[in-house]
Design a protein around this motif. Structure first.
Motif, PDB file in Angstrom:
ATOM      1  N   ARG A   6      46.923  74.199 -33.266  1.00  0.00           N
ATOM      2  CA  ARG A   6      47.694  75.433 -33.423  1.00  0.00           C
ATOM      3  C   ARG A   6      46.810  76.614 -33.768  1.00  0.00           C
ATOM      4  O   ARG A   6      47.081  77.732 -33.384  1.00  0.00           O
ATOM      5  CB  ARG A   6      48.714  75.248 -34.538  1.00  0.00           C
ATOM      6  CG  ARG A   6      49.930  74.564 -34.043  1.00  0.00           C
ATOM      7  CD  ARG A   6      51.128  75.094 -34.760  1.00  0.00           C
ATOM      8  NE  ARG A   6      52.313  74.566 -34.132  1.00  0.00           N
ATOM      9  CZ  ARG A   6      53.437  74.336 -34.759  1.00  0.00           C
ATOM     10  NH1 ARG A   6      53.530  74.591 -36.023  1.00  0.00           N
ATOM     11  NH2 ARG A   6      54.474  73.877 -34.120  1.00  0.00           N
ATOM     12  N   CYS A  25      61.093  93.514 -41.819  1.00  0.00           N
ATOM     13  CA  CYS A  25      61.094  92.145 -42.326  1.00  0.00           C
ATOM     14  C   CYS A  25      60.042  91.468 -41.456  1.00  0.00           C
ATOM     15  O   CYS A  25      59.517  92.075 -40.567  1.00  0.00           O
ATOM     16  CB  CYS A  25      62.455  91.497 -42.158  1.00  0.00           C
ATOM     17  SG  CYS A  25      63.032  91.489 -40.473  1.00  0.00           S
ATOM     18  N   THR A  29      60.329  89.070 -39.270  1.00  0.00           N
ATOM     19  CA  THR A  29      60.835  88.334 -38.112  1.00  0.00           C
ATOM     20  C   THR A  29      59.991  88.653 -36.870  1.00  0.00           C
ATOM     21  O   THR A  29      59.768  89.813 -36.571  1.00  0.00           O
ATOM     22  CB  THR A  29      62.277  88.758 -37.808  1.00  0.00           C
ATOM     23  OG1 THR A  29      62.979  88.872 -39.034  1.00  0.00           O
ATOM     24  CG2 THR A  29      62.962  87.795 -36.880  1.00  0.00           C
ATOM     25  N   PHE A  66      66.524  92.586 -34.616  1.00  0.00           N
ATOM     26  CA  PHE A  66      67.940  92.717 -34.329  1.00  0.00           C
ATOM     27  C   PHE A  66      68.766  92.978 -35.592  1.00  0.00           C
ATOM     28  O   PHE A  66      69.585  93.886 -35.650  1.00  0.00           O
ATOM     29  CB  PHE A  66      68.355  91.394 -33.715  1.00  0.00           C
ATOM     30  CG  PHE A  66      69.495  91.520 -32.790  1.00  0.00           C
ATOM     31  CD1 PHE A  66      69.357  92.231 -31.611  1.00  0.00           C
ATOM     32  CD2 PHE A  66      70.697  90.919 -33.093  1.00  0.00           C
ATOM     33  CE1 PHE A  66      70.418  92.346 -30.754  1.00  0.00           C
ATOM     34  CE2 PHE A  66      71.755  91.032 -32.233  1.00  0.00           C
ATOM     35  CZ  PHE A  66      71.612  91.744 -31.053  1.00  0.00           C
ATOM     36  N   THR A  67      68.530  92.177 -36.605  1.00  0.00           N
ATOM     37  CA  THR A  67      69.327  92.307 -37.832  1.00  0.00           C
ATOM     38  C   THR A  67      69.053  93.613 -38.556  1.00  0.00           C
ATOM     39  O   THR A  67      69.967  94.226 -39.092  1.00  0.00           O
ATOM     40  CB  THR A  67      69.054  91.157 -38.819  1.00  0.00           C
ATOM     41  OG1 THR A  67      67.865  90.526 -38.423  1.00  0.00           O
ATOM     42  CG2 THR A  67      70.187  90.187 -38.838  1.00  0.00           C
ATOM     43  N   GLU A  79      70.825  96.381 -36.914  1.00  0.00           N
ATOM     44  CA  GLU A  79      72.246  96.374 -37.230  1.00  0.00           C
ATOM     45  C   GLU A  79      72.543  97.076 -38.557  1.00  0.00           C
ATOM     46  O   GLU A  79      73.578  97.704 -38.717  1.00  0.00           O
ATOM     47  CB  GLU A  79      72.719  94.930 -37.330  1.00  0.00           C
ATOM     48  CG  GLU A  79      73.954  94.674 -36.533  1.00  0.00           C
ATOM     49  CD  GLU A  79      74.215  93.182 -36.457  1.00  0.00           C
ATOM     50  OE1 GLU A  79      74.182  92.524 -37.510  1.00  0.00           O
ATOM     51  OE2 GLU A  79      74.419  92.687 -35.340  1.00  0.00           O
ATOM     52  N   HIS A  80      71.605  96.942 -39.497  1.00  0.00           N
ATOM     53  CA  HIS A  80      71.865  97.488 -40.825  1.00  0.00           C
ATOM     54  C   HIS A  80      71.377  98.916 -41.031  1.00  0.00           C
ATOM     55  O   HIS A  80      71.559  99.481 -42.088  1.00  0.00           O
ATOM     56  CB  HIS A  80      71.263  96.577 -41.892  1.00  0.00           C
ATOM     57  CG  HIS A  80      71.967  95.262 -41.981  1.00  0.00           C
ATOM     58  ND1 HIS A  80      71.471  94.124 -41.415  1.00  0.00           N
ATOM     59  CD2 HIS A  80      73.145  94.920 -42.528  1.00  0.00           C
ATOM     60  CE1 HIS A  80      72.308  93.130 -41.615  1.00  0.00           C
ATOM     61  NE2 HIS A  80      73.334  93.572 -42.284  1.00  0.00           N
ATOM     62  N   ILE A  96      62.179 100.140 -51.739  1.00  0.00           N
ATOM     63  CA  ILE A  96      60.959  99.331 -51.714  1.00  0.00           C
ATOM     64  C   ILE A  96      59.743 100.241 -51.567  1.00  0.00           C
ATOM     65  O   ILE A  96      58.721 100.067 -52.223  1.00  0.00           O
ATOM     66  CB  ILE A  96      61.005  98.318 -50.552  1.00  0.00           C
ATOM     67  CG1 ILE A  96      62.092  97.284 -50.813  1.00  0.00           C
ATOM     68  CG2 ILE A  96      59.682  97.614 -50.389  1.00  0.00           C
ATOM     69  CD1 ILE A  96      62.376  96.411 -49.628  1.00  0.00           C
ATOM     70  N   GLN A 134      55.501  99.948 -51.929  1.00  0.00           N
ATOM     71  CA  GLN A 134      54.994  99.348 -50.693  1.00  0.00           C
ATOM     72  C   GLN A 134      54.571 100.480 -49.751  1.00  0.00           C
ATOM     73  O   GLN A 134      55.331 100.913 -48.900  1.00  0.00           O
ATOM     74  CB  GLN A 134      56.104  98.482 -50.082  1.00  0.00           C
ATOM     75  CG  GLN A 134      55.740  97.704 -48.850  1.00  0.00           C
ATOM     76  CD  GLN A 134      54.746  96.617 -49.093  1.00  0.00           C
ATOM     77  OE1 GLN A 134      53.556  96.887 -49.214  1.00  0.00           O
ATOM     78  NE2 GLN A 134      55.192  95.393 -49.174  1.00  0.00           N
ATOM     79  N   GLU A 135      53.323 100.941 -49.929  1.00  0.00           N
ATOM     80  CA  GLU A 135      52.891 102.136 -49.210  1.00  0.00           C
ATOM     81  C   GLU A 135      52.772 101.922 -47.712  1.00  0.00           C
ATOM     82  O   GLU A 135      52.791 102.867 -46.941  1.00  0.00           O
ATOM     83  CB  GLU A 135      51.547 102.617 -49.771  1.00  0.00           C
ATOM     84  CG  GLU A 135      51.676 103.150 -51.183  1.00  0.00           C
ATOM     85  CD  GLU A 135      50.331 103.484 -51.792  1.00  0.00           C
ATOM     86  OE1 GLU A 135      49.498 104.069 -51.095  1.00  0.00           O
ATOM     87  OE2 GLU A 135      50.127 103.130 -52.960  1.00  0.00           O
ATOM     88  N   ARG A 136      52.656 100.678 -47.316  1.00  0.00           N
ATOM     89  CA  ARG A 136      52.533 100.342 -45.897  1.00  0.00           C
ATOM     90  C   ARG A 136      53.731 100.867 -45.094  1.00  0.00           C
ATOM     91  O   ARG A 136      53.608 101.193 -43.924  1.00  0.00           O
ATOM     92  CB  ARG A 136      52.467  98.818 -45.806  1.00  0.00           C
ATOM     93  CG  ARG A 136      52.333  98.230 -44.457  1.00  0.00           C
ATOM     94  CD  ARG A 136      52.062  96.757 -44.663  1.00  0.00           C
ATOM     95  NE  ARG A 136      53.148  96.157 -45.441  1.00  0.00           N
ATOM     96  CZ  ARG A 136      54.061  95.340 -44.918  1.00  0.00           C
ATOM     97  NH1 ARG A 136      54.045  95.064 -43.655  1.00  0.00           N
ATOM     98  NH2 ARG A 136      55.005  94.819 -45.669  1.00  0.00           N
ATOM     99  N   VAL A 191      54.075 104.050 -42.634  1.00  0.00           N
ATOM    100  CA  VAL A 191      53.718 104.104 -41.212  1.00  0.00           C
ATOM    101  C   VAL A 191      54.954 104.064 -40.299  1.00  0.00           C
ATOM    102  O   VAL A 191      55.163 104.998 -39.527  1.00  0.00           O
ATOM    103  CB  VAL A 191      52.711 102.991 -40.854  1.00  0.00           C
ATOM    104  CG1 VAL A 191      52.366 103.038 -39.389  1.00  0.00           C
ATOM    105  CG2 VAL A 191      51.458 103.159 -41.691  1.00  0.00           C
TER     106      VAL A 191
END
Lengths: 241, 560
Positions: A2, A18, A20, A36-37, A40-41, A95, A101-103, A106
Motif C-alpha cells: 500500500r 473535513c 473526507t 458532499f456533507t 449540504e451544511h 474553529i 486553525q490558521e490553515r 486558505v
C-alpha cells in the motif's frame, strides 16, 4: 504494498473542511473541493441580494433590505458575503478564530476571492485592507483572522494588502452584545494608520475584509475614517453574515 | 510572557525562568548568585538557547543581561512553598499547556492565584517537580521539529507569524483540538505522585466462564512479571470488560491508578457506567472531547486516546481497547502519548478482536506475551458471514431497482423480529440506501441513518439501542462498541477498499451477542469478492474451530 502504491498514485486532495476524500480538480472552485456533507451544511448566498448589505432577498423590487433602508444612505458601503452565518459556517468560523486553525484561512480566503470576482467584477480595486484587532486582543489570540483572509485574497486577486486602520479602543467582544449595543459600542473606535499619505490614499479604491457581518456596524465604523479623508470607493466583503 | 535564561555562578548549569525573583531568592538561600544571560518573549527561543549552548558563550567574557529592577515577591517564602505544595498535589502526573493550566485552575475555582502562579511554577521547576518545555520546538533542522505535547513530527507543524511573541512560531495542527500548542507557549510536565496507599477494593461479584478464568489467570501472572506489554486476542463479544475486572481490582488494591483507553467517544459513554457499577466505590472518570469530567481526579480513568496527551507518567496500568482501530493504529503520536502517560515500570494490556498480522507474528515468536480467547462468553460460535455477489449493486441502489438478496435479508429480519444494522462505505450512500428500502416495499419500518458528522448522532444510536428503530443505516462509525441483542448485519459494498479484514470481522461481530437470541446473521453483499471478505470469513471459521477444539463451544446448531 500500500505504501508505494499510495506514493505512486496519491489520493486526491481531501475536502477542505473535513478530511473526507473527494474527487476534485486542483483548479476547481472551492465549492467543488468540498465534500458532499459539508456542501449540504453550508448555506451559500446565491441569487438576488440586497444591493447594500448583501443579504439574500426574496423579492427583487426593492434594491435594499429593511435594515439597510433605515440607515442613512450617505454612509452607504456595499457589502457581499459568501455564506449565511449558520450551521457549518458557524462551526468553521469558530474553529478558525477561536481554536486557531490558521490553515482554514486558505479555503475561506479563496472562496471570498471568488465571490469578490463574481459581484465586484467591474470595480477597479487597487488595494485590500482588513478590520484590525486591538493590540491586546491580537497578542492574546496570536493572529488577526481578517488579516489572514485579506492576505489570501490579496494573493488570489493580485492586490497589495495594507494595514490602513488602527483600533484605538479595546472593546469587549461584539458577539456577546445585543443589536443596539453593537451599533453604539464602536463609535470612533478606529483611526487611520498615519504611515499612509492621505492624498495618495484618497485616490485608492479599497476592499475591506472581515470574517463575519452581523449588523455591519464594525464595517461602517471602519469605513468612516476612510471616507473622512476622501476615499471615494470602499467596498466590503465578509465570509459569513 | 517574559522568559529568562540564567546561570548559577561557579556552576555550569543553565536554567529557565518564568519569574526571576524566585530564582534569586532560591539560590541566595543556597549561597549562590545568578547571572542572567538571555531574555526573550518566547519560551521556544529560550529552550533552544539552552539546548544549543556553546560553552564559550557562558560567562567567559560575555556580559550578563543587566536587569534594571527586580520586582518584589508578593508572598513570603514559606507561604510560597506552602502554595506550591498545594498546587502540586492537584497537578501531579499531568502534562498541560499554559492555556490548559489556566482552565484547570478555573475549573478548580482557584482564581486568586493569578499573581502568584508564575512564582509557584518557578519554584516547582527549581525543585525538579516539574519540567518546562515549549509547545513546539522548531529551531533545528526541519526533520527534528516536534510538538512536545503530542509528539507529532513536522507533518503536522506549521510555521506562522505569531502576534503573541512577535516572532515566527510553529504551531501543531494535530493536537489543536486540545488547545493550541506553539513555540511560544510553555508546556508543563508535572511529576507523578509517589505515594501509593494500599486499600481494600469492593467488587461486585462476577461469574466468569472457564475460558475467561483461564485468560484472567494469565493476565494476573503477567502483572507480576517483568514484561511490559500483553496482547489479548479475544473474539468480539467475548466479555473483555469482565475479564479485566480481576486485574483492575488487584492494581487498585495496591493504590495504583488505571486508565482504559478506547479510540471512540461512544465506547467511553458505554463503558463508564458499566465500570462504575462493578466498582461502586472508585472514582471512575469518563474523558473525551467536551466531557464534563475534564480536569477531575479519578482512580479509574476511561478516556479517548487523545486525552492521554494530558498525562505524564500518571498510570500504572493502561488497558488499550481496540488497539488496531482508527485512530490508534499506526498513529505514532497517540502511541507515544500512551507511553508517556504510563509510569516507569507500568504495564500495558492491549485488547483486540482483530490483531494485525505483524503482532501475531510477534506473539508467536514470543516477543509479545499474549493470550487468545476464541469463544464468546455464552459459548455460541461466531456467526460466519455469507458472501453474496450482486452485479451493479450501487447502480441498482441509486435507481431503486430491486435487489433480491437485500430484499430477502430485510424480510428475514422482519420474520425474526430483529433489528437490521446496514453498513455502507460512504456517507452519501446512507441516504440512497434509506430511500431504496422505502421504495422497495418496506416503508413501514422505522429507519434512520447515522454518520460521523451528524449532529444528533447520539440520539439516533440511543433510539436504535432502545429498539425504537428496526433498521439503521450507518457508515463504519458503529463498527465497534455497539451491542444490540437482536442484531442482523448487512454490509453493502463489502468490496470497498475501506472494508478490510479487521473492519469486516468487527462488523460481523455485532451479531449474536446475546445468548437468548440465536437468529442473527451476517451478509456481505458486494460486486466482487475481495481478499478482505475471504480473509474475514477464514479467520472467523478458524476461531470457531479453535474454540471447538478447546471445548468451549456449547451449542453447535447456531447458524447454518
Amino acid at each position: 504494498m500500500r505504501r508505494w502504491w499510495s506514493t505512486l498514485f496519491p489520493l486526491s486532495k481531501p475536502c477542505w473542511f473535513c478530511s473526507t476524500p473527494i474527487r476534485s480538480l486542483p483548479f476547481a472552485c472551492i465549492w467543488k473541493q468540498i465534500c458532499f456533507t459539508c456542501q449540504e451544511h453550508f448555506m451559500r448566498i446565491n441569487g438576488s441580494v440586497c444591493q447594500k448589505c448583501g443579504r439574500p432577498m426574496v423579492e427583487e423590487e426593492n434594491p435594499a433590505c429593511l435594515d439597510c433602508s433605515q440607515i442613512d444612505s450617505s454612509t452607504f458601503t456595499p457589502n457581499r458575503s459568501v455564506v449565511l452565518y449558520q450551521g457549518q459556517a458557524k462551526k468553521i468560523i469558530q474553529i478558525f478564530k477561536y481554536r486557531g486553525q490558521e490553515r482554514l484561512a486558505v479555503p475561506l480566503g479563496r472562496w471570498m476571492a471568488e465571490v469578490c470576482f463574481q459581484y465586484y467584477r467591474s470595480v477597479p480595486f487597487s488595494l485590500i485592507t482588513y478590520v484590525p484587532l486591538h493590540e491586546n486582543r491580537l497578542k492574546q489570540r496570536g493572529f488577526n483572522q481578517a488579516e489572514l483572509l485579506a492576505q489570501v485574497m490579496g494573493r488570489q486577486l493580485r492586490l497589495p494588502v495594507q494595514k490602513l486602520l488602527i483600533r484605538r479602543r479595546e472593546t469587549s467582544s461584539q458577539s456577546q452584545r445585543s443589536r443596539k449595543e453593537r451599533l453604539q459600542a464602536l463609535q470612533h473606535a478606529f483611526i487611520l494608520n498615519e504611515e499612509f499619505d492621505s492624498t495618495w490614499l484618497s485616490r485608492q479604491c479599497v476592499l475591506l475584509v472581515d470574517d463575519v457581518y452581523t449588523t455591519g456596524s464594525t464595517l461602517r465604523e471602519c469605513v468612516k475614517p476612510l471616507s473622512e479623508i476622501g476615499v471615494k470607493q470602499v467596498y466590503t466583503i465578509t465570509f459569513a453574515r | 510572557m517574559e522568559m529568562f535564561v540564567y546561570q548559577v555562578i561557579e556552576s555550569n548549569q543553565l536554567y529557565l525562568s518564568l519569574c526571576i525573583e524566585v530564582d534569586r531568592v532560591y539560590w541566595r538561600k543556597r549561597g549562590a548568585d545568578i547571572a542572567i544571560l538571555f531574555s526573550t518573549s518566547s519560551i521556544g527561543e529560550a529552550y533552544s538557547w539552552i539546548q544549543n549552548r556553546k560553552d564559550q558563550y557562558i560567562m567567559n567574557g560575555k556580559k550578563p543581561v543587566a536587569l534594571s529592577k527586580y520586582h518584589q515577591l508578593f508572598l513570603s517564602w514559606s507561604s510560597l512553598e506552602q502554595e506550591a505544595e498545594k498546587l502540586f498535589n492537584l497537578l501531579q502526573g499531568r502534562a498541560l499547556l499554559w492555556s490548559e493550566l489556566i482552565s484547570f485552575l478555573h475549573k478548580k475555582n482557584i482564581i486568586n492565584i493569578k499573581l502568584t502562579l508564575l512564582p509557584i511554577l518557578q519554584l516547582l521547576y527549581l525543585e525538579n517537580r516539574m519540567e518546562i518545555k515549549p509547545g513546539v520546538t522548531c529551531n533545528d533542522v526541519i526533520y527534528r521539529w516536534t510538538c512536545h505535547r503530542c509528539m507529532s513530527d513536522r507533518k503536522y507543524l506549521r510555521m506562522t507569524d505569531c502576534a503573541t511573541c512577535g516572532k515566527q512560531c510553529s504551531m501543531c495542527e494535530q493536537c489543536i483540538w486540545l488547545g493550541r500548542s506553539r513555540t511560544c507557549t510553555p508546556f508543563f510536565l508535572f511529576a507523578p505522585s509517589s505515594i501509593k496507599k494500599e486499600k481494600l477494593i469492593s467488587v461486585k461479584p462476577l461469574s466468569l466462564t472457564a475460558a475467561q478464568q483461564k485468560v484472567c489467570e494469565q493476565i494476573l501472572s503477567f502483572t507480576q512479571s517483568e514484561e511490559k506489554q500483553f496482547l489479548l486476542w479475544a473474539v468480539t463479544g467475548a466479555g473483555k470488560t469482565e475479564m479485566m475486572v480481576p486485574v483492575i481490582a488487584q492494581i487498585r488494591s495496591e493504590g495504583k491508578k488505571i486508565c482504559w483507553v478506547t479510540p471512540r467517544k461512544d465506547v467511553v459513554h458505554e463503558l463508564q457506567p458499566r465500570i462504575k457499577r462493578i466498582f461502586p466505590q472508585e472514582r471512575v472518570l469518563a474523558l473525551y472531547g467536551g466531557s464534563s469530567d475534564l480536569w477531575m481526579e479519578g482512580d479509574i480513568v476511561i478516556a479517548t486516546a487523545h486525552q492521554l496527551w494530558r498525562y505524564f507518567q500518571a498510570f500504572d496500568l493502561i488497558i488499550v481497547d481496540e488497539v488496531d482501530a482508527f485512530p490508534l493504529y499506526q498513529n505514532i503520536a497517540l502511541e507515544k502519548g500512551i507511553e508517556r502517560a504510563l509510569s516507569t515500570g507500568g504495564k500495558m494490556i492491549l485488547l483486540t478482536a482483530t490483531p494485525p498480522r505483524q503482532w501475531l507474528e510477534w506473539s508467536r515468536s514470543g516477543k509479545l506475551p499474549s493470550a487468545t480467547l476464541s469463544a464468546r462468553y455464552h459459548g455460541h460460535p461466531l456467526p460466519v458471514p455469507k458472501l453474496i455477489q450482486e452485479r451493479r449493486l450501487w447502480d441498482k441502489i441509486e435507481n431503486r431497482k430491486p435487489i433480491t438478496p437485500f430484499n430477502h435479508f430485510i424480510k428475514q429480519v422482519i420474520t425474526y423480529q430483529g433489528q437490521a444494522l446496514i453498513f455502507v462505505p460512504e456517507i452519501r450512500r446512507v441516504k440512497q440506501v434509506l430511500e431504496w428500502i422505502r421504495e422497495n416495499g418496506h416503508g413501514h419500518l422505522a429507519m434512520a441513518g447515522v454518520y460521523s458528522q451528524m449532529s444528533n448522532r447520539e440520539e439516533v444510536i440511543r433510539r436504535f439501542r432502545n429498539v425504537e428503530l428496526d433498521c439503521l443505516v450507518t457508515t463504519t462509525i458503529l463498527e465497534r462498541g455497539v451491542t444490540v441483542p437482536k442484531c442482523f448485519v448487512m454490509v453493502l459494498g463489502a468490496d470497498n477498499l475501506l472494508f478490510d479484514q479487521a473492519a469486516l470481522i468487527q462488523m460481523a461481530g455485532r451479531v449474536g451477542r446475546s445468548s437468548t437470541y440465536p437468529y442473527g446473521e451476517v451478509w456481505f453483499l458486494a460486486t466482487e469478492r475481495t481478499e478482505g471478505q475471504l480473509q474475514a470469513k477464514k479467520q472467523i471459521t478458524y476461531l470457531n474451530r479453535l474454540a471447538k477444539k478447546e471445548g468451549f463451544i456449547r451449542k453447535e446448531a447456531y447458524y447454518q
